[in-house]
Design a protein around this motif. Sequence first.
Motif, short mmCIF file in Angstrom:
data_model
loop_
_atom_site.label_atom_id
_atom_site.label_comp_id
_atom_site.label_asym_id
_atom_site.label_seq_id
_atom_site.Cartn_x
_atom_site.Cartn_y
_atom_site.Cartn_z
N SER A 1 -8.02 -2.29 24.94
CA SER A 1 -7.82 -2.45 23.50
C SER A 1 -6.46 -3.05 23.16
O SER A 1 -5.58 -3.14 24.03
CB SER A 1 -7.92 -1.08 22.85
N ASN A 2 -6.30 -3.41 21.90
CA ASN A 2 -4.98 -3.87 21.43
C ASN A 2 -3.92 -2.82 21.75
O ASN A 2 -2.82 -3.16 22.18
CB ASN A 2 -5.02 -4.09 19.91
N THR A 3 -4.25 -1.56 21.51
CA THR A 3 -3.29 -0.48 21.77
C THR A 3 -2.88 -0.49 23.25
O THR A 3 -1.69 -0.47 23.58
CB THR A 3 -3.91 0.89 21.42
N THR B 1 -5.95 4.97 14.53
CA THR B 1 -5.92 5.79 13.31
C THR B 1 -7.31 6.07 12.73
O THR B 1 -7.59 5.72 11.58
CB THR B 1 -5.05 5.12 12.23
N TYR C 1 -10.00 7.69 10.58
CA TYR C 1 -9.86 8.45 9.33
C TYR C 1 -8.40 8.62 8.92
O TYR C 1 -7.96 9.68 8.48
CB TYR C 1 -10.62 9.78 9.39
N SER C 2 -7.65 7.53 9.13
CA SER C 2 -6.30 7.39 8.55
C SER C 2 -5.27 8.37 9.06
O SER C 2 -4.28 8.63 8.38
CB SER C 2 -6.36 7.48 7.01
N THR D 1 -3.93 -0.08 13.69
CA THR D 1 -4.65 0.36 12.49
C THR D 1 -5.51 -0.77 11.94
O THR D 1 -5.10 -1.94 11.98
CB THR D 1 -3.63 0.83 11.42
N ALA D 2 -6.69 -0.41 11.46
CA ALA D 2 -7.54 -1.42 10.84
C ALA D 2 -7.16 -1.59 9.38
O ALA D 2 -7.47 -2.59 8.75
CB ALA D 2 -9.00 -1.01 10.95
N CYS D 3 -6.49 -0.58 8.85
CA CYS D 3 -6.13 -0.55 7.43
C CYS D 3 -4.83 -1.35 7.26
O CYS D 3 -3.80 -0.95 7.79
CB CYS D 3 -5.90 0.92 7.09
N ASN E 1 -8.69 -3.86 14.56
CA ASN E 1 -10.00 -4.27 14.03
C ASN E 1 -10.82 -3.08 13.57
O ASN E 1 -10.97 -2.11 14.32
CB ASN E 1 -10.77 -5.01 15.15
C1 LIG Z 1 -14.51 6.63 13.82
C2 LIG Z 1 -13.46 5.62 13.44
C3 LIG Z 1 -12.83 5.72 12.22
C4 LIG Z 1 -11.83 4.84 11.87
N1 LIG Z 1 -11.15 4.99 10.70
C5 LIG Z 1 -10.09 4.21 10.45
C6 LIG Z 1 -9.28 4.44 9.32
O1 LIG Z 1 -9.52 5.34 8.54
N2 LIG Z 1 -8.20 3.64 9.12
C7 LIG Z 1 -7.88 2.64 9.99
O2 LIG Z 1 -6.87 1.97 9.79
N3 LIG Z 1 -8.66 2.37 11.05
C8 LIG Z 1 -9.74 3.15 11.30
N4 LIG Z 1 -10.50 2.92 12.39
C9 LIG Z 1 -10.27 1.70 13.13
C10 LIG Z 1 -9.28 1.82 14.21
O3 LIG Z 1 -7.99 2.10 13.75
C11 LIG Z 1 -9.33 0.49 14.88
O4 LIG Z 1 -10.54 0.44 15.57
C12 LIG Z 1 -8.18 0.21 15.75
O5 LIG Z 1 -7.54 -0.89 15.19
C13 LIG Z 1 -8.64 -0.16 17.10
O6 LIG Z 1 -7.57 -0.33 17.89
P1 LIG Z 1 -7.76 -1.00 19.30
O7 LIG Z 1 -7.80 -2.47 19.10
O8 LIG Z 1 -6.58 -0.52 20.06
O9 LIG Z 1 -9.05 -0.47 19.86
C14 LIG Z 1 -11.50 3.79 12.75
C15 LIG Z 1 -12.18 3.67 13.98
C16 LIG Z 1 -13.13 4.58 14.32
C17 LIG Z 1 -13.82 4.42 15.66
#
Ligand SMILES: Cc1cc2nc3c(=O)[nH]c(=O)nc-3n(C[C@H](O)[C@H](O)[C@H](O)COP(=O)(O)O)c2cc1C
Length: 218
Positions: free
Chosen positions: A16-18, A83, A85-86, A120-122, A160
């Motif tokens: 992952s990105n992380t 993150t 659920y934030s 974070t996706a947010c 993402n």
């Molecule tokens: C069950 C679940 C809930 C998530 N809820 C949030 C969220 O509330 N806010 C957020 O910024 N990202 C949320 N994400 C997205 C993750 O932060 C996102 O997939 C992350 O960027 C992935 O990082 P990676 O590229 O290291 O895998 C959620 C992901 C999952 C699987």
Amino acid sequence: MGIQVAGISGSPVPNSNTDRAVQEILEFTGLSTQFVKLSDLEVAPCRACLGCVKMNQCVVQDDGRALADLFQEASAFVLGAFTPYSSLDARTKAFMERMYCHRHRIGGNARKAGVAVITTACPPGVPGLPPAAETAASQIAFWMMEEGMTNLGTLVIQGNVPCIRCGHGDACAMSGIKMLHGPDASVASVGVKTCEEDSALLAAAQELAVKLREAVLQ
Ligand SMILES: Cc1cc2nc3c(=O)[nH]c(=O)nc-3n(C[C@H](O)[C@H](O)[C@H](O)COP(=O)(O)O)c2cc1C
């Protein structure tokens, strides 16, 4: 030579990105490092049983014990989280709780220097959206403070939303794409973000690695 910098990722997504950002920082330090992906291990949360008080060793018989030994050996660390659920993901939180065993009497976590990586996706700082990165970053920062560690900084990565790759991101009524990026956003317009495409992020990762190196070698 033992491990000087431990890299720990709470992201369960393969490569992952992380993971890659944590590994990048480890490599930039030029020191001896070890990377651990928490989803490859079984690490339960702390039971608050205080079984660790006498020996500074956790009594829970899972991979958290070997992980605690690795963390103890390293004088610095990079802790990567995402993150859901934030707030901080559950594996990273369980890891932090389990390092409690080093604390009693000897302050075994103190004097370690650490860096946080938050994916974070947010998009951070957007009004009306939860402060996911800020929340997770402060959870790690206060953990470091409570353990007497030195916090060298946080790298925030735009990751993402899972709906980008689930296959239903444009049609699903619960898709996070429009929620996060506005009513006109689609899988194609948002695209898949990678940490490598952001040159400012790479520069910030290098800076944090230099700080880690200095902290270890001082
Ligand atoms: C069950 C679940 C809930 C998530 N809820 C949030 C969220 O509330 N806010 C957020 O910024 N990202 C949320 N994400 C997205 C993750 O932060 C996102 O997939 C992350 O960027 C992935 O990082 P990676 O590229 O290291 O895998 C959620 C992901 C999952 C699987």
